[in-house]
Structure formats: C-alpha cells, structure tokens
Design a protein around this motif. Structure first.
Motif, mmCIF file in Angstrom:
data_model
loop_
_atom_site.group_PDB
_atom_site.id
_atom_site.type_symbol
_atom_site.label_atom_id
_atom_site.label_comp_id
_atom_site.label_asym_id
_atom_site.label_seq_id
_atom_site.Cartn_x
_atom_site.Cartn_y
_atom_site.Cartn_z
ATOM 1 N N LEU A 590 16.533 18.471 30.394
ATOM 2 C CA LEU A 590 16.199 19.688 29.224
ATOM 3 C C LEU A 590 14.411 19.494 29.458
ATOM 4 O O LEU A 590 14.382 20.931 28.641
ATOM 5 N N ASP A 591 13.659 18.648 29.543
ATOM 6 C CA ASP A 591 12.396 18.717 29.499
ATOM 7 C C ASP A 591 11.699 19.317 30.583
ATOM 8 O O ASP A 591 11.232 20.484 30.612
ATOM 9 N N PHE A 592 12.165 19.868 31.845
ATOM 10 C CA PHE A 592 11.571 20.096 33.207
ATOM 11 C C PHE A 592 11.914 21.272 32.640
ATOM 12 O O PHE A 592 11.041 22.472 32.535
ATOM 13 N N LEU A 593 13.457 21.694 32.108
ATOM 14 C CA LEU A 593 13.981 23.287 31.802
ATOM 15 C C LEU A 593 13.188 23.877 31.468
ATOM 16 O O LEU A 593 13.160 25.236 31.491
ATOM 17 N N ASN A 594 12.294 23.101 29.828
ATOM 18 C CA ASN A 594 11.713 23.579 29.327
ATOM 19 C C ASN A 594 10.515 24.116 29.411
ATOM 20 O O ASN A 594 10.316 25.067 29.276
ATOM 21 N N ILE A 595 9.356 22.791 30.161
ATOM 22 C CA ILE A 595 8.448 23.559 30.764
ATOM 23 C C ILE A 595 8.462 23.158 31.807
ATOM 24 O O ILE A 595 7.288 24.386 32.198
ATOM 25 N N GLU A 596 8.965 23.149 32.820
ATOM 26 C CA GLU A 596 8.628 23.742 34.026
ATOM 27 C C GLU A 596 9.501 24.881 34.591
ATOM 28 O O GLU A 596 8.585 25.600 35.967
ATOM 29 N N LYS A 597 10.382 24.177 34.477
ATOM 30 C CA LYS A 597 11.657 25.807 34.770
ATOM 31 C C LYS A 597 11.862 25.977 36.471
ATOM 32 O O LYS A 597 13.187 25.283 36.199
#
Length: 717
Positions: A590-597
């Motif tokens: 979820l961090d990846f989807l929120n920060i990097e996408k």
C-alpha cells in the motif's frame, strides 16, 4: 468464643472436631487473629514495601531505559509485590482492630485470591528473569530476540492456571494463623508439601543453571566487568531461595503441628514466617535496583553523575596548576599521546557499549560477533578448499544422488590462523578464543558452485567475505535488526552478498526442492529469483545449530533511497505514517501504491519483469511455496553510473535519471502448511471478514494475486 489469637489449645481443638461439625470449626476459625508480633511485622514491612515499590514503578515508567529487558521483568515483579503487600496489610489491619475476616466470607476469598496471585506472580517473574538470561545468550544469533510480551503473557497464564487449580480443590480460606490463604487441613498439607517441594526444586534448577550458563559463556575480555552482574544475579538467586524456603518451611511446620498435634510454639513460628515474608518484600526490590545497569541509570538520574563530573573538573584544575610549573615535561608527554588515545578509544568503545545496555544484551551482542567471525571463517575455508589443500579435518559424504552430498569441516582457532592466507588481527583472535572449535556442514557444494559460476557478473565469495575487510561489520553485527521473522542478516562489506539465517524447516525445504530449483535456474537465466550460492549448518558447543544461506544481494550498494517489499496483498501491508522516515523502513504494497504508484521504466523492461515474474511465481506454485516478495530497491544514481550498470542482472533504469531500480524475488522458502492456514483463518475471524486479503494464501491464489500486482505496477494490466 471471643476473638482470640492462635494457641496450641485452639489449634488442637480445631483438628479434633469431626467432619460433621464443620460449621463449628469454621466458627472457631472466624474468630482467630494474627499475633501481635506478626501484626507489627506486616504493618511496618508492608508500609516500607508499598512506598519502595510504588516509587520504583513510577521511576521505571518515567525512564524508558530502565524498561529494557530484564528491566520490564523487574517492573512486573514490583506490581505483584504491591499486591502482596496490600493483601498482608488487609489481614494485619483486621487483626490489629480485632475484626477478623470471617472464614469463607467475600473479603476472605478476595484476600486469599490476592495472596495466591501475588505470590505466584512474583515467583514466576523471578523464574522468568533467569529464563530470560539463558535464552538471550542461547539464541544470540537471532536478529530479533524480543520475547517481552511472551514472558509477561506466560507469567499471567501460569498464575491464573495455578489459581484455578487451587480454588477448584477448595484449598483456600481462613487459616489458623489468622490469614486468608491456603487453608490448613490434611489434604492441604499433602498438596502444600508437594507444591512447596516442586517450586523450590524448579527454582533451583532454572536459577542455578542460568547463573552457571552465563558464567560459562562470558568472553574472556568481559570477565572482569561481568563480576558485578554475576554477583548481583547470585545474590538475587540466593536471597529469594533462602527467604522463600525459610518462610514456607516455618509455615509448613506450623501447619503440620496443628494437623498432627505436635507440641510447637505456634505464635513464635508464625512470627518468624512473617519476618521472612517481610524480608522478601523489602530486600528483593533493593537487590533488583543493584543490577549494575539499573543502578547506573538511577545514580545518573539523581545527580550522581554531576557530582562525579564536578570532582573530575576540580582534579583537572589542580592538575593544570601543577603542570604549569613543569611545562618543560609537556613535550615528553605529548610524544606518545596518539598511542594513548588509540588505546583509550578501544577501551571506551567497549565501555560505552556496556554502559548503554544491560549486561545481558552486551553479552548477547558480543557472542553474536564471535559466532559471526567463526561463520565467515568457515565460509572462507569452504571457498579456499575448492582450490587448495588444507591441514584440517574434512569429511566428504558422497552419495549416489548428487543433491544429497555434504562436505564437513572441523577446525579450531589455531587452524584458522595458520591455514588462512592472510594475517588475522589480534581483535579477531580475541573474538573467537572463547569458542575454540566449530563444525561446518556444506550442503551440495558442487550444485551451488555451478549456480554461482553461471552468473554473468561472477562473484568471488572468498574476497567478498575477507575477514579483515568485514571486521567492522562483524563487530557491529549486533545492530542488525533482521526481518519480521527475526532471522539474522549480514551484508558483506562490498554489498555483494547476504548471509541469512534460516529455520530448520526452511533448510528442509531448500534441500528437498534443490533438484527442481537447480534445473529451473539453469533453464531460466533471466529469472528474477535472488539466487542462493550456498547452504550451511554451523555446530558448536553450548549453541543451537545455526543454518544459513549465502545469497546474492539484489541491492549491491548501500546508496539506497527506498526499499519496497511487495507481495500483492492489501491486509496489514502499510508501514508509512506521517512522521515515518521513508529511508529508514522497509515499505510495503500500500505504501508503494500511495507513494510510487508504478515502476517508471521502459516498456521493454516492464515486459521483461512481467514475463519472468510470472515464470518464477508459477515455479513457486508448483513447489507449494508462498510468502515470496518482489523486492524493489530505489537507488540513487551516481554520476554516469547508469551507463555502467545498464546491462547487469536485476537492474533497471528509471525514467528519472537520478534513480534506478534493483528488483528481485526473495523470501521464497515458506510452504503453505497447517501453520499458515491457521494464520489465515485466525486473521479472518479476528477481523470478522471472510474475504480478508491476507498474505497467507493457497499457492495458486498467492501466485495469481502476485502476478496481477506485477501487471498493475508495470502498467501492463
């Protein structure tokens, strides 16, 4: 009968009464008060204990350093001692005011429950302390060895279970000494005698073994500093043993004298028991705060450090006055100042480590460094033996099945020093001298050597693990925090290799799937799987076997901007908060989807990652494996470095030229077993959500979800 203190006559009368006259017996018990000496022992002792323990609880809660294990165990003991003081205070006050608690009344039952809980809680916390000492050192090679919550949970559960057993046997009530506790009766005497004997034997076994084990495992260079801690541990062990044994023995003799009508001075015996009880409440907290680490923190809190600093400054001022008259000698002193300072730096480094942590943590960390040194020496010998003859014992266990072959090395320190083709520093010798012998089992070395040799950018394990080059990392091995599983990671100085501990179950998995793994790696040179270069077991005296794998480090650099561990799951897969330093944590899905996408890479690279990730996850599915992750390192590029690294495996250029990605698949040694199924359904029950997307899933579901997530972040969905 008027309210009275216990006498031999009353005691005899209670036990002469037949079972049919139980109500008369209970009426007599309800009238009994504690004797005057016991009352004053309890009132004065409990008052001191309540003040002391309450003060210490406040200090321990205020100062987080004091709650470092075993400080948290001390804190638990203080709480149970307060409960113990309260229940004794209640009994003493009721006897002082000549209002005895009635037998089997609500007040008496409450006091009896407090008595049991407080005694048992204190006893189990003392056992927990000694268990903690031994376990910390025995499992020193786990990156995360935090068992605090398990210790506290264990104490609570054991206390409650014992209380349930005692209450179910109707062994509580008003006693002939005027206290509500375990009652005096024929059945109770047998139960109490057996219980007291077992508690003493268990305590001697656990406490005695713990002190013996710690003493045996202290490195030679720490012997002197360890004396304070050992002295504290021995005093703690003996004080509780003597006091609890004396109190229980006196109370048991008094109980038996009533049951069997022995002619003993009951009031004197109960007064002696009260004295021992109070000594437990007063002396144990005082002894605990004399733990060298706890004492140092408390002295610092209350200004002792400032006073010491003032004394030092006054001495330095006096010395400077004296030196002003002998300036001509200053040049002689300064000529050797650099050598003195170097010696002081080494001494102060070890001293600082000891000062900043409880001694058991220092011992654990030191032992971890020793084991790490031995292990790297073993890996060096394994690599060196491929090309050179060694004067050490080597056993080749040949097999018709090449995937079951082993090579076993047995060596001691002298052989390491004389065999290895480099000069080991004196510090290395001092690190390993306490553990002079070790055995290394190298599994199927031919297979792993073949895997390593097929790499495009071949790696020299021997050079990467050079002990002199890695010495600083070895001595700082205690700082490694490992992963969620608690396994230990060691990164070589050149960042090319990872040494990772694995469980016995994971060792079985890699060896059982080795043939399929090897064939898959050979037929898929572009695989994203982080390759294993060696599997080993290290055996040494007084230490559990340590299983490790040596792997290629996907990151290959310390210049990491962010790290993402991606499983394709959404439940409990977020780490970042408002105040989180994103460079200090391993981020999740979820961090990846929120920060990097997305992964901002070329279409060609996106297709390459998707194609190989699908192949790899299908292979894991065929082996019944789950829990693997796509590890994504976002690396800061140095000037012109993108041209040098472009064609290396697992490295992909980012659209933003400031960054590049190092990508691979890791943590693939977990079967979908009963434990993982239990974990999945437990989480669903706790969250009351049948469709909860937990990390643990059937291998087919896990692989499909993983592949879908890969397509999403590569923009191919």
């Amino acid at each position: 009968m008027s309210k009275t203190f216990i006498t031999n006559q009353i005691c005899y009368e209670i036990f002469k009464i037949s079972a049919s006259s139980k109500s008369i017996q209970e009426d007599i018990l309800s009238q009994i008060l504690q004797n005057q000496i016991s009352i004053w022992f309890y009132m004065i002792g409990c008052s001191i204990s309540l003040i002391l323990d309450t003060f210490l609880i406040v200090i321990f809660l205020y100062k987080s350093q004091l709650r470092q294990s075993p400080g948290d165990i001390f804190l638990g003991s203080f709480i149970f001692e307060i409960l113990m003081a309260i229940q004794w205070y209640i009994s003493a006050i009721s006897s002082y005011e000549k209002i005895p608690l009635a037998n089997n009344s609500l007040e008496c039952s409450f006091t009896a429950a407090l008595t049991l809980i407080s005694h048992l809680g204190q006893y189990f916390y003392i056992l927990a302390f000694f268990y903690f000492l031994t376990r910390q050192v025995k499992t020193s090679f786990k990156a995360k060895n935090n068992i605090q919550w398990l210790i506290h949970l264990g104490v609570i559960i054991l206390t409650l279970i014992t209380c349930v057993i005692v209450f179910s046997l109707n062994l509580t009530g008003k006693n002939v000494d005027g206290k509500c506790s375990i009652v005096t009766s024929l059945l109770a005497d047998y139960v109490i005698t057996l219980g007291y004997t077992l508690t003493i034997l268990i305590y001697i076994a656990i406490g005695g073994y713990s002190i013996y084990y710690i003493r045996k495992n202290i490195p030679n260079q720490y012997k002197e500093r360890a004396q304070k801690f050992l002295k504290f541990s021995i005093i703690y062990f003996l004080t509780y043993l003597i006091l609890i044994f004396s109190a229980q023995l006196v109370e048991l003799l008094a109980s038996l004298s009533c049951t069997y009508q022995w002619d003993l001075k009951l009031n004197t015996m109960y007064s002696a028991a009260a004295f021992f009880d109070m000594m437990i409440l007063i002396l144990l907290p005082i002894i605990r705060i004399n733990d060298p680490y706890t004492k140092r923190i408390l002295l610092k809190m209350f200004g002792y450090k400032k006073k010491q600093k003032q004394i030092i400054e006054e001495n330095e001022l006096e010395l400077s006055k004296h030196n002003s008259s002998v300036d001509q000698d200053l040049s002689l002193l300064t000529s050797g100042i650099s050598q003195i300072r170097q010696s002081e730096l080494i001494i102060n480094r070890d001293r600082q480590q000891t000062d900043d942590n409880p001694f058991v943590n220092v011992l654990q960390n030191k032992k971890r460094g020793q084991i790490m040194c031995k292990m790297i020496a073993g890996l060096q010998i394994d690599q060196y033996s491929k090309y050179n003859l060694l004067d050490i014992e080597i056993v080749n266990q040949k097999s018709d099945n090449i995937y079951e072959e082993k090579k076993i090395y047995k060596f001691i320190n002298d052989q390491i020093i004389t065999t290895m083709p480099y000069n080991l520093c004196q510090e290395f010798i001092s690190l390993v001298e306490d553990y002079p012998q070790i055995k290394v089992v190298s599994y199927t070395p031919i297979i792993f050597h073949a895997i390593m040799n097929r790499e495009n950018d071949k790696l020299n394990i021997y050079e990467s693990l050079n002990i002199n080059n890695n010495f600083e990392k070895i001595t700082n091995a205690s700082k490694n925090e490992g992963g969620k599983s608690g396994q230990f990671f060691f990164y070589s100085q050149d960042n090319q290799l990872i040494i990772k501990t694995v469980t016995q179950q994971e060792l079985k998995i890699i060896l059982s799937m080795l043939k399929n793994y090897f064939q898959y790696i050979l037929s898929n040179p572009n695989t994203l799987i982080a390759k294993i270069y060696g599997v080993y077991t290290f055996e040494q005296e007084n230490q559990k076997n340590i299983n490790i794998i040596v792997m290629r480090n996907i990151a290959k650099t310390s210049n990491t901007f962010r790290i993402y561990d991606l499983k394709g799951s959404s439940y409990d897969r977020e780490v970042a908060k408002k105040d989180t330093n994103l460079q200090k944590v391993v981020l999740k899905d979820l961090d990846f989807l929120n920060i990097e996408k997305y992964l901002y890479i070329s279409q060609e690279d996106a297709n390459f990652i998707e194609e190989n990730a699908i192949k790899d996850s299908n292979f894991f599915k065929s082996q019944g494996l789950i829990d693997y992750s796509l590890i994504v390192f976002k690396i800061l590029n140095e000037q012109n470095q993108n041209l040098i690294l472009k064609n290396q495996a697992h490295i992909f250029m980012c659209d933003d030229i400031r960054y590049r990605y190092h990508i691979g698949i890791i943590d693939y040694l977990q079967e979908y077993n009963v434990q993982k199924q239990f974990e999945k359904y437990t989480k669903k029950i706790i969250k009351l959500n049948q469709n909860l997307d937990t990390s643990s899933q059937d291998p087919k579901i896990y692989a499909n979800r993983f592949q879908q997530f890969i397509r999403r972040i590569t923009k191919l969905e």
